[in-house]
Scaffold this motif. Structure first.
Motif, short mmCIF file in Angstrom:
data_model
loop_
_atom_site.label_atom_id
_atom_site.label_comp_id
_atom_site.label_asym_id
_atom_site.label_seq_id
_atom_site.Cartn_x
_atom_site.Cartn_y
_atom_site.Cartn_z
N TRP A 37 33.73 -17.28 -10.67
CA TRP A 37 34.36 -18.46 -11.25
C TRP A 37 34.72 -19.45 -10.14
CZ3 TRP A 37 35.97 -19.05 -16.58
CH2 TRP A 37 35.38 -18.09 -17.40
N GLY A 67 42.00 -8.25 -11.03
CA GLY A 67 41.10 -8.98 -11.94
C GLY A 67 39.95 -9.61 -11.16
N ALA A 68 39.34 -8.82 -10.28
CA ALA A 68 38.46 -9.37 -9.25
C ALA A 68 37.10 -9.83 -9.76
CB ALA A 68 38.26 -8.33 -8.15
N ASP A 88 39.70 -4.04 -10.70
CA ASP A 88 39.42 -4.62 -12.03
C ASP A 88 39.35 -3.43 -12.99
OD1 ASP A 88 38.27 -6.17 -14.29
OD2 ASP A 88 37.88 -7.70 -12.79
N LEU A 89 38.87 -3.70 -14.19
CA LEU A 89 38.70 -2.66 -15.20
C LEU A 89 37.54 -1.75 -14.78
CD1 LEU A 89 39.14 -4.97 -18.31
CD2 LEU A 89 40.82 -3.36 -17.38
N PHE A 92 33.79 -2.71 -14.12
CA PHE A 92 33.39 -3.57 -13.00
C PHE A 92 33.11 -2.78 -11.72
CE2 PHE A 92 34.98 -6.51 -15.98
CZ PHE A 92 34.20 -7.65 -15.77
N LEU A 116 42.15 -0.82 -11.58
CA LEU A 116 43.56 -1.15 -11.85
C LEU A 116 43.61 -1.95 -13.14
CD1 LEU A 116 46.59 -1.44 -11.30
CD2 LEU A 116 46.09 -3.34 -9.80
N TRP A 118 45.89 -3.75 -15.75
CA TRP A 118 47.24 -4.32 -15.75
C TRP A 118 48.11 -3.64 -16.81
CZ3 TRP A 118 44.63 -9.70 -16.56
CH2 TRP A 118 43.90 -10.01 -15.43
N SER A 136 42.39 -14.75 -9.06
CA SER A 136 41.77 -16.02 -9.46
C SER A 136 41.36 -15.93 -10.92
CB SER A 136 40.56 -16.34 -8.57
OG SER A 136 39.51 -15.45 -8.77
N ASP A 137 41.73 -16.96 -11.63
CA ASP A 137 41.43 -17.10 -13.07
C ASP A 137 41.76 -15.85 -13.88
OD1 ASP A 137 40.95 -19.36 -14.46
OD2 ASP A 137 38.91 -19.61 -13.76
N TYR A 141 43.81 -14.36 -20.88
CA TYR A 141 43.77 -13.54 -22.09
C TYR A 141 45.17 -13.42 -22.69
CZ TYR A 141 39.80 -11.86 -19.30
OH TYR A 141 38.69 -11.77 -18.52
N SER A 144 46.65 -9.94 -22.34
CA SER A 144 46.88 -9.42 -20.99
C SER A 144 48.05 -10.07 -20.27
CB SER A 144 45.62 -9.59 -20.13
OG SER A 144 44.58 -8.82 -20.65
C1 LIG Z 1 38.08 -14.95 -15.88
S1 LIG Z 1 37.71 -13.47 -15.05
C2 LIG Z 1 37.93 -13.94 -13.35
C3 LIG Z 1 37.15 -13.05 -12.41
C4 LIG Z 1 37.29 -13.38 -10.92
N1 LIG Z 1 38.66 -13.22 -10.48
C5 LIG Z 1 36.81 -14.79 -10.61
O1 LIG Z 1 37.66 -15.71 -10.55
O2 LIG Z 1 35.60 -14.97 -10.43
C6 LIG Z 1 39.18 -12.47 -15.37
C7 LIG Z 1 39.11 -11.04 -14.82
O3 LIG Z 1 40.31 -10.35 -15.22
C8 LIG Z 1 39.96 -9.01 -15.57
N2 LIG Z 1 40.94 -8.47 -16.52
C9 LIG Z 1 41.21 -8.91 -17.77
N3 LIG Z 1 42.14 -8.15 -18.38
C10 LIG Z 1 42.46 -7.18 -17.48
C11 LIG Z 1 43.36 -6.08 -17.51
N4 LIG Z 1 44.12 -5.82 -18.59
N5 LIG Z 1 43.47 -5.30 -16.41
C12 LIG Z 1 42.71 -5.57 -15.31
N6 LIG Z 1 41.83 -6.60 -15.22
C13 LIG Z 1 41.70 -7.39 -16.29
C14 LIG Z 1 38.59 -9.16 -16.23
O4 LIG Z 1 37.90 -7.92 -16.26
C15 LIG Z 1 37.93 -10.22 -15.36
O5 LIG Z 1 37.21 -9.67 -14.30
#
Ligand SMILES: C[S@@+](CC[C@H](N)C(=O)[O-])C[C@H]1O[C@@H](n2cnc3c(N)ncnc32)[C@H](O)[C@@H]1O
Length: 217
Positions: A37, A67-68, A88-89, A92, A116, A118, A136-137, A141, A144
C-alpha cells in the motif's frame, strides 16, 4: 481469500536510498494485505530518511511491524540494521517469509515473521520488548479497531514509539472509522502528525498521514 503458496506473485520494486533494490512479492489474488500500500512506501521512506539523518537509530533496535501485509516497512528497517519482527495473520506467513528470504542479501540486521492477531496472542511479547512499532494502513476494519487498540496497549511502554501511516479516504465509512479510532486511541495515547516538510520529498503526499504515537505519561 488467502495469501498462500499457490497464489501467483508479481513484484513491486522498492529502491532503498543507497540505490539497492528490494523486490517485494505481492499476490495476484488475496486479501487487501497482499499488495504494497502507498502508506507503507511513504512510511518506509520516512524511516529511511530519519535513519539517514541519525534522528532515528535503527541499528540494533528491536522493531515490530504489525498488520505487515507484504512486510515492506519491516524489511526496510532490517536493511537499516534493525532486529525486526514482522507480524500479520497466519495466512501472510508464506508471503512475508518469501519477501524476507528473497531480500536477505540486503538485510543488515535481522527479520523474522511471527503470527500476531490483534486482540489475541497478548502474551507473545513483553511490554517494552520493542523500541518502535510500525503500522501502515491498519485503520481499515470495523471489527479490528478494538483488538488493534488492545494490542497497542499491551505492547507499549512509555518509551515505545509507534510510527503509524494511513491514507485518508473519502468514503463516509472510512472517515467514521478513522474518527472512532483516534477518539479511542486518545484515551491512553498522545500523538502528533509529521509535517510533510519533514517527510521524503518524493514519497509523500497530502492524502497519506504519518503519526508518531506514544503512551500518555
Ligand atoms: C490494508 S492492509 C495494509 C498492509 C501493509 N501494512 C501495507 O501498508 O502495505 C491491513 C493489514 O492488516 C492486517 N490485519 C487486519 N486485521 C488484523 C488482525 N485482527 N490482526 C492482525 N492483522 C490484521 C491484514 O491482514 C493486512 O495485512
Amino acid at each position: 481469500m488467502q495469501a498462500n503458496s499457490e497464489c501467483r506473485y508479481f513484484v513491486r520494486e522498492y529502491e532503498l536510498n543507497d540505490g539497492q533494490i528490494l523486490k517485494i512479492n505481492q499476490n495476484e489474488i488475496g486479501d487487501v494485505g497482499c499488495v504494497v500500500w502507498d502508506a507503507a512506501i511513504v512510511l518506509s521512506k520516512y524511516i529511511e530518511s530519519q535513519s539517514f539523518k541519525n534522528i532515528l537509530t535503527l541499528d540494533g533496535s528491536n522493531i515490530l511491524e504489525i498488520g505487515a501485509g507484504t512486510g515492506l516497512c519491516g524489511i526496510v528497517s532490517s536493511c537499516l540494521g534493525a532486529q525486526t519482527t514482522i507480524t500479520d495473520l497466519p495466512q501472510f506467513q508464506n508471503l512475508i517469509n518469501k519477501n524476507i528470504n528473497e531480500n536477505k542479501h540486503l538485510i543488515k540486521g535481522k527479520a523474522k515473521f511471527q503470527v500476531l492477531e490483534w486482540g489475541k496472542d497478548l502474551e507473545l511479547f513483553k511490554k517494552d520488548e520493542f523500541q518502535c512499532i510500525l503500522m501502515s494502513d491498519c485503520i481499515y476494519y470495523d471489527e479490528s479497531l478494538e483488538p488493534l487498540l488492545t494490542t497497542l496497549n499491551q505492547l507499549c511502554s512509555r518509551d515505545t514509539k509507534i510510527f503509524c501511516s494511513f491514507e485518508r479516504r473519502d468514503t463516509e465509512h472510512k472517515k467514521r472509522l478513522e474518527k472512532e479510532f483516534f477518539k479511542a486511541l486518545g484515551k491512553d495515547f498522545k500523538f502528533y502528525t509529521i509535517p510533510i516538510s519533514e517527510q521524503d520529498k518524493v514519497y509523500s503526499c497530502d492524502d497519506i498521514v504519518i503519526l508518531v504515537v506514544e503512551k500518555k505519561q
